[in-house]
Each structure stands twice: as structure tokens, then as C-alpha cells.
Design an enzyme around this catalytic site. Structure first.
Site, PDB file in Angstrom:
ATOM      1  N   ASN A   9       0.819  -1.224   0.000  1.00  0.00           N
ATOM      2  CA  ASN A   9       0.000   0.000   0.000  1.00  0.00           C
ATOM      3  C   ASN A   9       0.844   1.260   0.000  1.00  0.00           C
ATOM      4  O   ASN A   9       0.606   2.188  -0.775  1.00  0.00           O
ATOM      5  CB  ASN A   9      -0.912   0.010   1.235  1.00  0.00           C
ATOM      6  CG  ASN A   9      -2.146  -0.841   1.019  1.00  0.00           C
ATOM      7  OD1 ASN A   9      -2.536  -1.115  -0.116  1.00  0.00           O
ATOM      8  ND2 ASN A   9      -2.755  -1.266   2.111  1.00  0.00           N
ATOM      9  N   ASP A  21       9.687  -5.954  -4.897  1.00  0.00           N
ATOM     10  CA  ASP A  21       8.949  -6.725  -3.887  1.00  0.00           C
ATOM     11  C   ASP A  21       9.309  -8.196  -4.089  1.00  0.00           C
ATOM     12  O   ASP A  21       9.741  -8.596  -5.176  1.00  0.00           O
ATOM     13  CB  ASP A  21       7.433  -6.529  -4.065  1.00  0.00           C
ATOM     14  CG  ASP A  21       6.655  -6.797  -2.773  1.00  0.00           C
ATOM     15  OD1 ASP A  21       6.132  -5.842  -2.166  1.00  0.00           O
ATOM     16  OD2 ASP A  21       6.560  -7.992  -2.368  1.00  0.00           O
ATOM     17  N   ARG A  25      -0.252  14.588  11.604  1.00  0.00           N
ATOM     18  CA  ARG A  25      -1.516  14.245  12.285  1.00  0.00           C
ATOM     19  C   ARG A  25      -1.849  15.302  13.337  1.00  0.00           C
ATOM     20  O   ARG A  25      -2.981  15.780  13.430  1.00  0.00           O
ATOM     21  CB  ARG A  25      -1.386  12.859  12.937  1.00  0.00           C
ATOM     22  CG  ARG A  25      -1.399  11.756  11.897  1.00  0.00           C
ATOM     23  CD  ARG A  25      -1.232  10.375  12.496  1.00  0.00           C
ATOM     24  NE  ARG A  25      -1.458   9.369  11.453  1.00  0.00           N
ATOM     25  CZ  ARG A  25      -0.870   8.182  11.415  1.00  0.00           C
ATOM     26  NH1 ARG A  25      -0.036   7.823  12.366  1.00  0.00           N
ATOM     27  NH2 ARG A  25      -1.140   7.345  10.446  1.00  0.00           N
ATOM     28  N   GLY A  80       4.166   1.440  -0.647  1.00  0.00           N
ATOM     29  CA  GLY A  80       5.083   1.403  -1.795  1.00  0.00           C
ATOM     30  C   GLY A  80       4.407   1.897  -3.075  1.00  0.00           C
ATOM     31  O   GLY A  80       4.981   2.700  -3.816  1.00  0.00           O
ATOM     32  N   HIS A  98       8.114   6.164  17.565  1.00  0.00           N
ATOM     33  CA  HIS A  98       6.846   6.113  16.850  1.00  0.00           C
ATOM     34  C   HIS A  98       5.966   5.109  17.582  1.00  0.00           C
ATOM     35  O   HIS A  98       6.331   3.967  17.747  1.00  0.00           O
ATOM     36  CB  HIS A  98       7.093   5.662  15.416  1.00  0.00           C
ATOM     37  CG  HIS A  98       5.851   5.581  14.609  1.00  0.00           C
ATOM     38  ND1 HIS A  98       5.029   6.662  14.405  1.00  0.00           N
ATOM     39  CD2 HIS A  98       5.277   4.550  13.952  1.00  0.00           C
ATOM     40  CE1 HIS A  98       4.011   6.289  13.653  1.00  0.00           C
ATOM     41  NE2 HIS A  98       4.134   5.010  13.372  1.00  0.00           N
ATOM     42  N   THR A 109       9.239   0.682   7.658  1.00  0.00           N
ATOM     43  CA  THR A 109       8.769  -0.580   8.240  1.00  0.00           C
ATOM     44  C   THR A 109       8.740  -0.520   9.776  1.00  0.00           C
ATOM     45  O   THR A 109       9.674  -0.025  10.399  1.00  0.00           O
ATOM     46  CB  THR A 109       9.694  -1.734   7.786  1.00  0.00           C
ATOM     47  OG1 THR A 109       9.697  -1.775   6.369  1.00  0.00           O
ATOM     48  CG2 THR A 109       9.213  -3.080   8.321  1.00  0.00           C
TER      49      THR A 109
HETATM   50  P1  A3D Z   1       1.804  -3.818   2.852  1.00  0.00           P
HETATM   51  O1  A3D Z   1       0.757  -3.265   1.964  1.00  0.00           O
HETATM   52  O2  A3D Z   1       1.576  -5.121   3.519  1.00  0.00           O
HETATM   53  O3  A3D Z   1       3.178  -3.897   2.006  1.00  0.00           O
HETATM   54  C1  A3D Z   1       4.320  -4.534   2.457  1.00  0.00           C
HETATM   55  C2  A3D Z   1       4.980  -5.189   1.249  1.00  0.00           C
HETATM   56  O4  A3D Z   1       6.242  -5.733   1.670  1.00  0.00           O
HETATM   57  C3  A3D Z   1       4.188  -6.349   0.660  1.00  0.00           C
HETATM   58  O5  A3D Z   1       3.895  -6.081  -0.708  1.00  0.00           O
HETATM   59  C4  A3D Z   1       5.094  -7.549   0.813  1.00  0.00           C
HETATM   60  O6  A3D Z   1       5.039  -8.472  -0.276  1.00  0.00           O
HETATM   61  C5  A3D Z   1       6.457  -6.883   0.877  1.00  0.00           C
HETATM   62  N1  A3D Z   1       7.498  -7.711   1.461  1.00  0.00           N
HETATM   63  C6  A3D Z   1       7.420  -8.608   2.478  1.00  0.00           C
HETATM   64  N2  A3D Z   1       8.624  -9.165   2.705  1.00  0.00           N
HETATM   65  C7  A3D Z   1       9.488  -8.614   1.831  1.00  0.00           C
HETATM   66  C8  A3D Z   1      10.857  -8.773   1.569  1.00  0.00           C
HETATM   67  N3  A3D Z   1      11.593  -9.628   2.270  1.00  0.00           N
HETATM   68  N4  A3D Z   1      11.417  -8.034   0.593  1.00  0.00           N
HETATM   69  C9  A3D Z   1      10.673  -7.164  -0.140  1.00  0.00           C
HETATM   70  N5  A3D Z   1       9.372  -6.964   0.065  1.00  0.00           N
HETATM   71  C10 A3D Z   1       8.777  -7.692   1.027  1.00  0.00           C
HETATM   72  O7  A3D Z   1       2.156  -2.791   4.012  1.00  0.00           O
HETATM   73  P2  A3D Z   1       2.127  -1.186   3.969  1.00  0.00           P
HETATM   74  O8  A3D Z   1       2.731  -0.721   2.699  1.00  0.00           O
HETATM   75  O9  A3D Z   1       0.787  -0.703   4.361  1.00  0.00           O
HETATM   76  O10 A3D Z   1       3.101  -0.876   5.205  1.00  0.00           O
HETATM   77  C11 A3D Z   1       4.466  -1.183   5.123  1.00  0.00           C
HETATM   78  C12 A3D Z   1       5.151  -1.031   6.470  1.00  0.00           C
HETATM   79  O11 A3D Z   1       5.083   0.314   6.906  1.00  0.00           O
HETATM   80  C13 A3D Z   1       4.538  -1.881   7.614  1.00  0.00           C
HETATM   81  O12 A3D Z   1       5.595  -2.417   8.388  1.00  0.00           O
HETATM   82  C14 A3D Z   1       3.767  -0.848   8.421  1.00  0.00           C
HETATM   83  O13 A3D Z   1       3.610  -1.247   9.768  1.00  0.00           O
HETATM   84  C15 A3D Z   1       4.673   0.348   8.281  1.00  0.00           C
HETATM   85  N6  A3D Z   1       4.073   1.651   8.561  1.00  0.00           N
HETATM   86  C16 A3D Z   1       4.826   2.546   9.252  1.00  0.00           C
HETATM   87  C17 A3D Z   1       4.336   3.808   9.519  1.00  0.00           C
HETATM   88  C18 A3D Z   1       5.185   4.775  10.271  1.00  0.00           C
HETATM   89  O14 A3D Z   1       4.770   5.885  10.493  1.00  0.00           O
HETATM   90  C19 A3D Z   1       6.512   4.376  10.729  1.00  0.00           C
HETATM   91  C20 A3D Z   1       3.059   4.173   9.083  1.00  0.00           C
HETATM   92  C21 A3D Z   1       2.306   3.248   8.368  1.00  0.00           C
HETATM   93  C22 A3D Z   1       2.818   1.973   8.107  1.00  0.00           C
END
Ligand code: A3D
EC number: 1.1.1.37
Length: 320
Positions: free
Chosen positions: A13, A34, A152, A15, A176, A120
Site C-alpha cells: 500500500n 517486492d 496528524r 510502496g 513512533h 517498516t
Molecule cells: P503492505 O501493503 O503489507 O506492504 C508490504 C509489502 O512488503 C508487501 O507487498 C510484501 O510483499 C512486501 N514484502 C514482504 N517481505 C518482503 C521482503 N523480504 N522483501 C521485499 N518486500 C517484502 O504494508 P504497507 O505498505 O501498508 O506498510 C508497510 C510497512 O510500513 C509496515 O511495516 C507498516 O507497519 C509500516 N508503517 C509505518 C508507519 C510509520 O509511520 C513508521 C506508518 C504506516 C505503516
């Protein structure tokens, strides 16, 4: 001059949203990586087809091969898994730590000169581990959290005062998560500190306390509404502002998870503090005077980060 290259590790999401924003703003050509086959390629194809409609020439490609991030100028890392029901915090830590190891090694091999922004979770531990695994200078690896947390806070303050978000500046320190420290004294509406606005009768201490609490729980509020994932638009926009400051040598002052070496009495940890981002990465860590309440809040936050690092070192022997 060659176009800049932006590599996005994780095409989920955040990315995908990062790729759209980076292409729209023509920050450079975008490579989406990915481990899921087809996902980065599919999103890249879809995004490429936005180009003619939106008028951008940035090339967007998808890959499952680290070789394609070669020579990237900026790398934004969102790879990992989110916590699922039944999974403990330590389970999540163990899984995402392994992900940081493979991402860190990929960066070390193919893009050791990049400016790396980690998103992450658990953020303060993952950015530290990513830096350890990649071996890049600490000034070139930062965590994105403070820009989002203060966005926020600013949103809620703008709603409270009925003013433009552009006139609100807010300040959030610390880790965070629940332990973040929104600093009311340094938060202003067009330069007028929030405590003065309380004195002027524009709001009350109770309402500001409620906003501080809502800010600290800001991520959870979105999760409870979405049910199937966490926030992604504002996290992506926040990381893009950090990337822009680096690429344009803008020297913006942004709250980020940065590596501290004595500042704020902390040594060897990534903690959310205001930093200056320019062409050399984190060029300055800005130490502000804190009152006793903010100091105590920051300490709680620091202790929570320390605990996570101990757990990381227990999981991966290379980090000990
Ligand atoms: P999501 O849509 O699940 O995307 C994560 C992607 O990582 C997926 O497409 C997976 O296939 C891929 N992935 C898993 N393992 C690997 C790997 N070894 N190498 C490459 N890609 C891989 O999640 P998202 O995009 O919503 O969120 C991503 C991260 O950001 C999560 O850890 C959330 O908790 C974090 N996050 C942090 C904040 C902060 O403010 C710090 C805010 C929102 C989300």
C-alpha cells in the site's frame, strides 16, 4: 544530466502510493521491488499508464531482483509484514528483522551511496537494524515517523482552530507509537504558540490534551477504521517530503528517527528528533530545550526503543 533513481523496497500500500507520488513529482525514475512476483510489475505497468494522463515522463518499473536497484539515489523501505491476530510483538519483530537483513544486504551490494528512508515497523528498531545490515553511514539512513506524527497533530490543531493547515506548525518527538511526545509549547498557529492560544481563550487545555492523545493513537485510529491494513497516503507523502529535501538539498527541518550520538543524552539509538536534511543526508540534529514533562515523556520513549533493540540483538546474533 542523468535522471535520479528512486528505489522502493516493498510494493504494498505505501510502496504503490510512494511510486505514484514520486512519478507525479518527477523526482526521478522509479523502481518498485517486492518479493511477491507480479505485484511490483503490475503496479509499475498501471502507474506507467498514468503518465500520459497526468503528464509525467518518469519511468516506472517493477522487479523481484535487487540488481535493478543498482545506483539508486534514494531508497524507501516499506517491506515487511503487518501484525496479524495471534502474532506477538516479538513474532513480528523476528519476521521484519529478517526482512531488514535481506533489504540491508541488497542495499549494501547495489546502492551503497543511496539516502535510505525506512518506514517498516516497529520503526525505531527496524531503522537501526537496517543501518546495521546495510553498513551505510548513519547520516544516510533515517526513519520516517515524525513527519507523519506531526502532520496528524497539525491536522487536528487546524481543525480545532478552524485555520489552514498551512499556518500550523507542530512538533512531535520520541519513538513512533504510543510513547511519542507531541510538544505543545513548540506547536504554533502562524507563530503563536498553542499555550498562548489557550490563554487567549481560543481553546482549552482539556481540548489540547485530547488532541495530543488522539495524535499518539493516530495510527491505531486509521487501522480501526480500515480494518484490513494501516494508513498509507499520509505515510507515503511524509517520506516523499524527506526524499525531496535530500534530492533538492532543501535543508528542511523535519522530525525523523535519527541516530543519536550524545544528543538529548542518548547514545547509539535511533530516536525521533528534529533534523536538517540536505544533500549529505542528515546534516544536523537539532537539540531543543525541553521542559520536565517533555523530558520525562522522551525518556519513556527512549526506554521503549532500548527494549526493542535488546530483543533484536537476542533474535539475530549478527546484531549483538
Ligand atoms: P503492505 O501493503 O503489507 O506492504 C508490504 C509489502 O512488503 C508487501 O507487498 C510484501 O510483499 C512486501 N514484502 C514482504 N517481505 C518482503 C521482503 N523480504 N522483501 C521485499 N518486500 C517484502 O504494508 P504497507 O505498505 O501498508 O506498510 C508497510 C510497512 O510500513 C509496515 O511495516 C507498516 O507497519 C509500516 N508503517 C509505518 C508507519 C510509520 O509511520 C513508521 C506508518 C504506516 C505503516
Amino acid at each position: 544530466m542523468a535522471r535520479k533513481k528512486i528505489a522502493l523496497i516493498g510494493a504494498g500500500n505505501i510502496g504503490g502510493t510512494l511510486a505514484h507520488l514520486a512519478a507525479q513529482k518527477e523526482l526521478g525514475d522509479v523502481v518498485l521491488f517486492d518479493i511477491a512476483e507480479g505485484l511490483p510489475q503490475g503496479k509499475a505497468l498501471d502507474l506507467s499508464q498514468c503518465g500520459p494522463v497526468q503528464g509525467f515522463d518518469a519511468k516506472v518499473t517493477g522487479t523481484n531482483d535487487y540488481k535493478d536497484i543498482e545506483g539508486a539515489d534514494v531508497i524507501i523501505v516499506t517491506a515487511g509484514v503487518a501484525r496479524k491476530p495471534g502474532m506477538s510483538r516479538d513474532d513480528l519483530l523476528g519476521i521484519n528483522l529478517k526482512v531488514m537483513k535481506s533489504v540491508g544486504e541488497g542495499i549494501k551490494t547495489y546502492a551503497p551511496n543511496a539516502f535510505v528512508i525506512c518506514i517498516t515497523n516497529p520503526l525505531d528498531a527496524m531503522v537501526w537494524a537496517l543501518r546495521e545490515f546495510s553498513g551505510l553511514p548513519h547520516s544516510k539512513v533515517v526513519g520516517m515517523a515524525g513527519v507523519l506524527d506531526s502532520a496528524r497533530f497539525s491536522t487536528f490543531l487546524a481543525w480545532e482552530f478552524g485555520v489552514s493547515v498551512r499556518d500550523v506548525t507542530s512538533f512531535v518527538l520520541g519513538g513512533h507509537g504510543d510513547t511519542m511526545v507531541p510538544v505543545v509549547e513548540y506547536s504554533t498557529v502562524k507563530g503563536i504558540p498553542v499555550p498562548d492560544l489557550i490563554k487567549m481563550g481560543k481553546t482549552t487545555q482539556e481540548r489540547i490534551d485530547a488532541i495530543v492523545k488522539r495524535t499518539a493513537g493516530g495510527g491505531g485510529e486509521v487501522v480501526s477504521l480500515l480494518k484490513t491494513g494501516s494508513a498509507f497516503y499520509a505515510p507515503a507523502a511524509s517520506a516523499i517530503s524527506m526524499a525531496e529535501s535530500y534530492l533538492g538539498d532543501q535543508k528542511r527541518i523535519l522530525p525523523c528517527a535519527a541516530y543519536l550520538e550524545g544528543q538529548y543524552g542518548v547514545d547509539g539509538l535511533y530516536v525521533g528528533v528534529p533534523v536538517m536534511i540536505g544533500k549529505d543526508g542528515v546534516e544536523q540534529i537539532i537539540e531543543i530545550e525541553l521542559d520536565e514533562k517533555a523530558k520525562a515523556g522522551l525518556q519513556v520513549s527512549i526506554d521503549a526503543v532500548k527494549e526493542l533493540l535488546v530483543a533484536c540483538k537476542g533474535i539475530d546474533g549478527d546484531l549483538a
